[in-house]
Design a protein around this motif. Structure first.
Motif, PDB file in Angstrom:
ATOM      1  N   ALA A 102       0.454  -7.155  -8.734  1.00 25.36           N
ATOM      2  CA  ALA A 102       1.698  -6.516  -9.152  1.00 25.36           C
ATOM      3  C   ALA A 102       2.518  -6.158  -7.927  1.00 25.36           C
ATOM      4  CB  ALA A 102       1.425  -5.269  -9.990  1.00 25.36           C
ATOM      5  N   ASP A 103       3.834  -6.149  -8.107  1.00 24.46           N
ATOM      6  CA  ASP A 103       4.793  -5.791  -7.064  1.00 24.46           C
ATOM      7  C   ASP A 103       5.199  -4.340  -7.267  1.00 24.46           C
ATOM      8  OD1 ASP A 103       6.936  -5.459  -5.358  1.00 24.46           O
ATOM      9  OD2 ASP A 103       7.987  -7.271  -5.991  1.00 24.46           O
ATOM     10  N   LEU A 104       4.863  -3.464  -6.330  1.00 21.28           N
ATOM     11  CA  LEU A 104       5.130  -2.037  -6.488  1.00 21.28           C
ATOM     12  C   LEU A 104       6.620  -1.711  -6.484  1.00 21.28           C
ATOM     13  CD1 LEU A 104       2.340  -0.478  -4.226  1.00 21.28           C
ATOM     14  CD2 LEU A 104       2.279  -0.978  -6.683  1.00 21.28           C
ATOM     15  N   THR A 105       7.457  -2.657  -6.091  1.00 22.71           N
ATOM     16  CA  THR A 105       8.901  -2.418  -6.148  1.00 22.71           C
ATOM     17  C   THR A 105       9.500  -2.864  -7.477  1.00 22.71           C
ATOM     18  OG1 THR A 105       9.483  -4.560  -5.146  1.00 22.71           O
ATOM     19  CG2 THR A 105       9.068  -2.719  -3.652  1.00 22.71           C
ATOM     20  N   ASP A 106       8.692  -3.468  -8.343  1.00 25.53           N
ATOM     21  CA  ASP A 106       9.129  -3.850  -9.688  1.00 25.53           C
ATOM     22  C   ASP A 106       9.071  -2.610 -10.579  1.00 25.53           C
ATOM     23  OD1 ASP A 106       9.353  -4.702 -12.327  1.00 25.53           O
ATOM     24  OD2 ASP A 106       8.115  -6.484 -12.035  1.00 25.53           O
ATOM     25  N   THR A 125      -2.566   2.969   4.822  1.00 25.69           N
ATOM     26  CA  THR A 125      -1.956   2.003   5.739  1.00 25.69           C
ATOM     27  C   THR A 125      -1.185   0.929   4.975  1.00 25.69           C
ATOM     28  OG1 THR A 125      -4.029   2.286   6.954  1.00 25.69           O
ATOM     29  CG2 THR A 125      -2.388   0.832   7.921  1.00 25.69           C
ATOM     30  N   ALA A 126      -0.407   1.356   3.992  1.00 33.32           N
ATOM     31  CA  ALA A 126       0.288   0.386   3.150  1.00 33.32           C
ATOM     32  C   ALA A 126       1.719   0.782   2.825  1.00 33.32           C
ATOM     33  CB  ALA A 126      -0.495   0.190   1.849  1.00 33.32           C
ATOM     34  N   LEU A 127       1.950   2.034   2.484  1.00 34.44           N
ATOM     35  CA  LEU A 127       3.260   2.401   1.945  1.00 34.44           C
ATOM     36  C   LEU A 127       4.334   2.517   3.011  1.00 34.44           C
ATOM     37  CD1 LEU A 127       2.316   4.885  -0.913  1.00 34.44           C
ATOM     38  CD2 LEU A 127       2.407   2.383  -0.914  1.00 34.44           C
ATOM     39  N   HIS A 128       3.956   2.404   4.301  1.00 33.42           N
ATOM     40  CA  HIS A 128       4.974   2.355   5.353  1.00 33.42           C
ATOM     41  C   HIS A 128       5.813   1.080   5.264  1.00 33.42           C
ATOM     42  CE1 HIS A 128       1.553   0.172   7.158  1.00 33.42           C
ATOM     43  NE2 HIS A 128       2.492  -0.569   7.731  1.00 33.42           N
ATOM     44  N   TRP A 129       5.370   0.128   4.453  1.00 36.73           N
ATOM     45  CA  TRP A 129       6.171  -1.074   4.225  1.00 36.73           C
ATOM     46  C   TRP A 129       7.438  -0.751   3.427  1.00 36.73           C
ATOM     47  CZ3 TRP A 129       4.960  -6.516   4.850  1.00 36.73           C
ATOM     48  CH2 TRP A 129       3.808  -6.756   5.616  1.00 36.73           C
ATOM     49  N   LEU A 130       7.432   0.358   2.708  1.00 40.18           N
ATOM     50  CA  LEU A 130       8.564   0.720   1.863  1.00 40.18           C
ATOM     51  C   LEU A 130       9.538   1.619   2.612  1.00 40.18           C
ATOM     52  CD1 LEU A 130       6.719   1.564  -1.479  1.00 40.18           C
ATOM     53  CD2 LEU A 130       7.849  -0.583  -0.867  1.00 40.18           C
ATOM     54  N   ARG A 131      10.827   1.484   2.310  1.00 39.28           N
ATOM     55  CA  ARG A 131      11.811   2.435   2.795  1.00 39.28           C
ATOM     56  C   ARG A 131      11.658   3.733   2.011  1.00 39.28           C
ATOM     57  NH1 ARG A 131      13.467   0.555   7.490  1.00 39.28           N
ATOM     58  NH2 ARG A 131      15.382   1.784   7.333  1.00 39.28           N
ATOM     59  N   SER A 132      12.262   4.809   2.510  1.00 38.20           N
ATOM     60  CA  SER A 132      12.030   6.118   1.910  1.00 38.20           C
ATOM     61  C   SER A 132      12.533   6.207   0.474  1.00 38.20           C
ATOM     62  CB  SER A 132      12.665   7.213   2.761  1.00 38.20           C
ATOM     63  OG  SER A 132      14.052   6.996   2.920  1.00 38.20           O
ATOM     64  N   PRO A 134      12.774   3.710  -2.016  1.00 39.55           N
ATOM     65  CA  PRO A 134      11.782   3.115  -2.915  1.00 39.55           C
ATOM     66  C   PRO A 134      10.454   3.861  -2.943  1.00 39.55           C
ATOM     67  CG  PRO A 134      12.901   1.407  -1.671  1.00 39.55           C
ATOM     68  CD  PRO A 134      13.341   2.714  -1.093  1.00 39.55           C
ATOM     69  N   LEU A 135      10.049   4.460  -1.811  1.00 38.64           N
ATOM     70  CA  LEU A 135       8.796   5.206  -1.790  1.00 38.64           C
ATOM     71  C   LEU A 135       8.909   6.464  -2.645  1.00 38.64           C
ATOM     72  CD1 LEU A 135       5.944   5.709  -0.891  1.00 38.64           C
ATOM     73  CD2 LEU A 135       6.807   6.567   1.296  1.00 38.64           C
ATOM     74  N   ALA A 136      10.051   7.155  -2.593  1.00 40.51           N
ATOM     75  CA  ALA A 136      10.249   8.327  -3.445  1.00 40.51           C
ATOM     76  C   ALA A 136      10.201   7.924  -4.915  1.00 40.51           C
ATOM     77  CB  ALA A 136      11.576   8.997  -3.115  1.00 40.51           C
ATOM     78  N   THR A 137      10.786   6.781  -5.251  1.00 40.88           N
ATOM     79  CA  THR A 137      10.726   6.280  -6.628  1.00 40.88           C
ATOM     80  C   THR A 137       9.289   5.997  -7.035  1.00 40.88           C
ATOM     81  OG1 THR A 137      12.940   5.310  -6.473  1.00 40.88           O
ATOM     82  CG2 THR A 137      11.477   4.419  -8.162  1.00 40.88           C
ATOM     83  N   LEU A 138       8.533   5.376  -6.142  1.00 47.54           N
ATOM     84  CA  LEU A 138       7.123   5.076  -6.424  1.00 47.54           C
ATOM     85  C   LEU A 138       6.330   6.362  -6.633  1.00 47.54           C
ATOM     86  CD1 LEU A 138       4.806   3.003  -6.604  1.00 47.54           C
ATOM     87  CD2 LEU A 138       4.554   3.224  -4.120  1.00 47.54           C
TER      88      LEU A 138
END
Length: 255
Positions: A102-106, A125-132, A134-138
């Motif tokens: 699954a794509d966590l940005t979907d 060591t994974a969520l640093h791939w996201l900008r702030s 999209p990370l807040a949304t996640l």
């Protein structure tokens, strides 16, 4: 070892160890982070939790979770076909583990999960791939997956930019150690993927992962304080750092 559909015999344990060594080149205290993470799993939700291993990669967290807590179960979710291939080979036949692509940005990614709630969501060591943003949304989506009293833990690079001289000193020391390890034969990220691309079993999935992601892209590394504040705003009841090094942090949020 296990035999793939193409008849190739692959040593998945060796691939796991190779991935661990590559990651430890960047994070020599990686095992300490995992230990504290599992300590806090036991302290908050017990020894038989239902866990969501978020952006699971090869299943590093799941592997350590099940060795320490044999009664636990884990859902690993990731988009990387090469790392998921290693995870599937590693946990083949273990009914405690389910692996999901699954794509966590979907926005609808949670529909692919086998369970509606989890005792713990763990990621490292994974969520640093996201900008702030999209990370807040996640984080908001994850608040809906964690049961009341359950936890989310994120271990990652978390930089306090109010201390630039401390940061520079730590970075210089860390990179000197990395240079010494490189001289002793350690593989970095790019070199590890080059080896995977030459493997008859992983070559196809590796090519596919670079079609998905391109080259390694840096997202953002906000401070541990930002993570805690964002988790509270997402609906968690408490959130704070439970472990840190000069450059990394482990933030725990309880629902």
């Amino acid at each position: 070892m296990s035999e793939t559909e193409t008849g190739q015999v692959t040593d998945w344990a060796a691939w796991q160890q190779s991935w661990d060594r590559q990651q430890e080149w960047y994070m020599p205290d990686r095992e300490e982070r995992f230990r504290v993470m599992l300590d806090m799993v036991e302290a908050t939700v017990g020894t038989e939790p239902r866990v969501l291993d978020l952006a699971c990669g090869t299943g590093s967290i799941t592997d350590r979770l099940l060795r320490r807590f044999p009664g636990a179960t884990s859902t690993g979710v990731d988009l990387d076909p090469a790392l998921l291939a290693i995870a599937r080979g590693t946990f083949h036949g273990d009914d405690r583990v389910e692996l999901v692509t699954a794509d966590l940005t979907d926005p609808g990614w949670t529909a692919a999960l086998p369970h509606g709630t989890y005792d713990a969501v763990l990621t490292a060591t994974a969520l640093h791939w996201l900008r702030s943003g999209p990370l807040a949304t996640l984080y908001g989506q994850l608040a809906g997956l964690v049961r009341d009293g359950g936890v989310l833990m994120n271990a990652d690079r978390m930089i306090d930019r109010t201390t630039p001289r401390i940061n520079a000193a730590e970075r210089a020391r860390r990179h000197a150690a990395m240079d010494r390890a490189k001289g002793a034969g350690a593989l970095d990220w790019a070199e590890w993927w080059a080896v995977a691309a030459q493997d008859p079993v992983l070559a196809g999935p590796t090519a596919h992962r670079f079609e998905i992601y391109g080259e390694h892209a840096d997202g953002e590394t906000p401070s541990a304080g930002w993570h805690a504040e964002t988790l509270l705003a997402a609906g968690f009841g408490e959130a704070r750092t439970v472990w840190s090094s000069p450059s990394d942090g482990l933030v725990l949020a309880i629902r």
